[in-house]
Scaffold this motif. Sequence first.
Motif, PDB file in Angstrom:
ATOM      1  N   MET A 194       0.837  -1.204   0.000  1.00  0.00           N
ATOM      2  CA  MET A 194       0.000   0.000   0.000  1.00  0.00           C
ATOM      3  C   MET A 194       0.872   1.255   0.000  1.00  0.00           C
ATOM      4  O   MET A 194       1.778   1.388   0.828  1.00  0.00           O
ATOM      5  CB  MET A 194      -0.931   0.011   1.210  1.00  0.00           C
ATOM      6  N   LEU A 195       0.592   2.138  -0.930  1.00  0.00           N
ATOM      7  CA  LEU A 195       1.274   3.422  -1.012  1.00  0.00           C
ATOM      8  C   LEU A 195       0.238   4.528  -1.017  1.00  0.00           C
ATOM      9  O   LEU A 195      -0.866   4.346  -1.535  1.00  0.00           O
ATOM     10  CB  LEU A 195       2.103   3.523  -2.302  1.00  0.00           C
ATOM     11  N   VAL A 221      -3.195   3.153  -2.400  1.00  0.00           N
ATOM     12  CA  VAL A 221      -3.223   2.376  -3.631  1.00  0.00           C
ATOM     13  C   VAL A 221      -2.364   1.129  -3.441  1.00  0.00           C
ATOM     14  O   VAL A 221      -1.278   1.192  -2.871  1.00  0.00           O
ATOM     15  CB  VAL A 221      -2.671   3.221  -4.808  1.00  0.00           C
ATOM     16  N   ASP A 222      -2.855  -0.001  -3.944  1.00  0.00           N
ATOM     17  CA  ASP A 222      -2.078  -1.233  -3.946  1.00  0.00           C
ATOM     18  C   ASP A 222      -1.132  -1.164  -5.139  1.00  0.00           C
ATOM     19  O   ASP A 222      -1.567  -1.184  -6.299  1.00  0.00           O
ATOM     20  CB  ASP A 222      -3.009  -2.439  -4.054  1.00  0.00           C
ATOM     21  N   VAL A 223       0.174  -1.088  -4.866  1.00  0.00           N
ATOM     22  CA  VAL A 223       1.175  -0.902  -5.917  1.00  0.00           C
ATOM     23  C   VAL A 223       1.166  -2.057  -6.922  1.00  0.00           C
ATOM     24  O   VAL A 223       1.557  -1.894  -8.077  1.00  0.00           O
ATOM     25  CB  VAL A 223       2.577  -0.687  -5.297  1.00  0.00           C
ATOM     26  N   ARG A 224       0.686  -3.227  -6.499  1.00  0.00           N
ATOM     27  CA  ARG A 224       0.640  -4.378  -7.415  1.00  0.00           C
ATOM     28  C   ARG A 224      -0.342  -4.154  -8.554  1.00  0.00           C
ATOM     29  O   ARG A 224      -0.274  -4.816  -9.581  1.00  0.00           O
ATOM     30  CB  ARG A 224       0.265  -5.647  -6.645  1.00  0.00           C
ATOM     31  N   GLN A 225      -1.258  -3.191  -8.396  1.00  0.00           N
ATOM     32  CA  GLN A 225      -2.238  -2.892  -9.429  1.00  0.00           C
ATOM     33  C   GLN A 225      -1.771  -1.784 -10.371  1.00  0.00           C
ATOM     34  O   GLN A 225      -2.472  -1.441 -11.324  1.00  0.00           O
ATOM     35  CB  GLN A 225      -3.579  -2.473  -8.788  1.00  0.00           C
ATOM     36  N   ILE A 252       5.907   2.165 -12.576  1.00  0.00           N
ATOM     37  CA  ILE A 252       5.674   2.814 -11.282  1.00  0.00           C
ATOM     38  C   ILE A 252       6.142   1.901 -10.153  1.00  0.00           C
ATOM     39  O   ILE A 252       6.723   2.362  -9.169  1.00  0.00           O
ATOM     40  CB  ILE A 252       4.187   3.210 -11.121  1.00  0.00           C
ATOM     41  N   GLN A 253       5.935   0.597 -10.313  1.00  0.00           N
ATOM     42  CA  GLN A 253       6.424  -0.361  -9.319  1.00  0.00           C
ATOM     43  C   GLN A 253       7.947  -0.263  -9.204  1.00  0.00           C
ATOM     44  O   GLN A 253       8.498  -0.270  -8.100  1.00  0.00           O
ATOM     45  CB  GLN A 253       6.023  -1.784  -9.694  1.00  0.00           C
ATOM     46  N   ARG A 254       8.636  -0.140 -10.350  1.00  0.00           N
ATOM     47  CA  ARG A 254      10.100  -0.018 -10.343  1.00  0.00           C
ATOM     48  C   ARG A 254      10.528   1.249  -9.599  1.00  0.00           C
ATOM     49  O   ARG A 254      11.488   1.224  -8.832  1.00  0.00           O
ATOM     50  CB  ARG A 254      10.644   0.012 -11.767  1.00  0.00           C
ATOM     51  N   LYS A 255       9.823   2.354  -9.843  1.00  0.00           N
ATOM     52  CA  LYS A 255      10.149   3.609  -9.148  1.00  0.00           C
ATOM     53  C   LYS A 255       9.960   3.443  -7.642  1.00  0.00           C
ATOM     54  O   LYS A 255      10.787   3.895  -6.854  1.00  0.00           O
ATOM     55  CB  LYS A 255       9.280   4.762  -9.658  1.00  0.00           C
ATOM     56  N   ALA A 256       8.865   2.788  -7.243  1.00  0.00           N
ATOM     57  CA  ALA A 256       8.602   2.560  -5.818  1.00  0.00           C
ATOM     58  C   ALA A 256       9.705   1.688  -5.209  1.00  0.00           C
ATOM     59  O   ALA A 256      10.180   1.942  -4.100  1.00  0.00           O
ATOM     60  CB  ALA A 256       7.232   1.914  -5.617  1.00  0.00           C
ATOM     61  N   PHE A 257      10.142   0.687  -5.961  1.00  0.00           N
ATOM     62  CA  PHE A 257      11.228  -0.178  -5.491  1.00  0.00           C
ATOM     63  C   PHE A 257      12.527   0.627  -5.371  1.00  0.00           C
ATOM     64  O   PHE A 257      13.236   0.536  -4.365  1.00  0.00           O
ATOM     65  CB  PHE A 257      11.426  -1.358  -6.440  1.00  0.00           C
ATOM     66  N   VAL A 304       9.855  -5.757  -7.130  1.00  0.00           N
ATOM     67  CA  VAL A 304       8.905  -5.317  -8.155  1.00  0.00           C
ATOM     68  C   VAL A 304       7.973  -6.486  -8.457  1.00  0.00           C
ATOM     69  O   VAL A 304       8.359  -7.425  -9.155  1.00  0.00           O
ATOM     70  CB  VAL A 304       9.640  -4.837  -9.433  1.00  0.00           C
ATOM     71  N   PRO A 305       6.740  -6.457  -7.948  1.00  0.00           N
ATOM     72  CA  PRO A 305       5.841  -7.598  -8.132  1.00  0.00           C
ATOM     73  C   PRO A 305       5.474  -7.864  -9.587  1.00  0.00           C
ATOM     74  O   PRO A 305       5.284  -9.009  -9.973  1.00  0.00           O
ATOM     75  CB  PRO A 305       4.610  -7.253  -7.298  1.00  0.00           C
TER      76      PRO A 305
END
Length: 174
Positions: free
Chosen positions: A136-137, A144-148, A153-158, A166-167
Amino acid sequence: MTELKDPKMPKEVQEKGNTVIGITDEFCLTHLDDKYAQLCRNVVGKLARKRPSPLLRGDLRIWASGVIYALAAQNFLFDKSQPMHLGAEQLAELLGVKKTTMGNKGTIVRNLLKIGIFDPEFTHPDLLKDNPLTWMLLIDGLAVDVRQLPVEIQRKAFDMGLIPHVPGEEATDG
């Protein structure tokens, strides 16, 4: 086994902190796994950096048992349905402490470090993927669930250290 990382500790607490780590390492590496050992090291480091450090007072074996108990409760180690589990009584017996003393110290550890339910920082890596708070971010005030989200964007969050991996890339790995 992965190499365990030593936590940063102030010099005045280092000897006591290392003693607690020695106890938690021995227990975890014998009865649990290296990932629990690292979580315990992280918790001991946080306790050592508290001002004043609670590790400066009391029986270090009790502090070690409290650290293990706090993480065991956090990670459902007492739940028989989990692949890795130990009962609280068995945990106390293996650590050579009274169950109530261990539980009380575990509560102190959880309160001192403000360990909340599903707190990703204190969750065993094998349980992170199932931990809803891991993913959750807050984006513009909206959870927001980052997996969705798109993989970019997942890479940036990682890259920002917000998620453990990165899921969206799991399906393409190996």
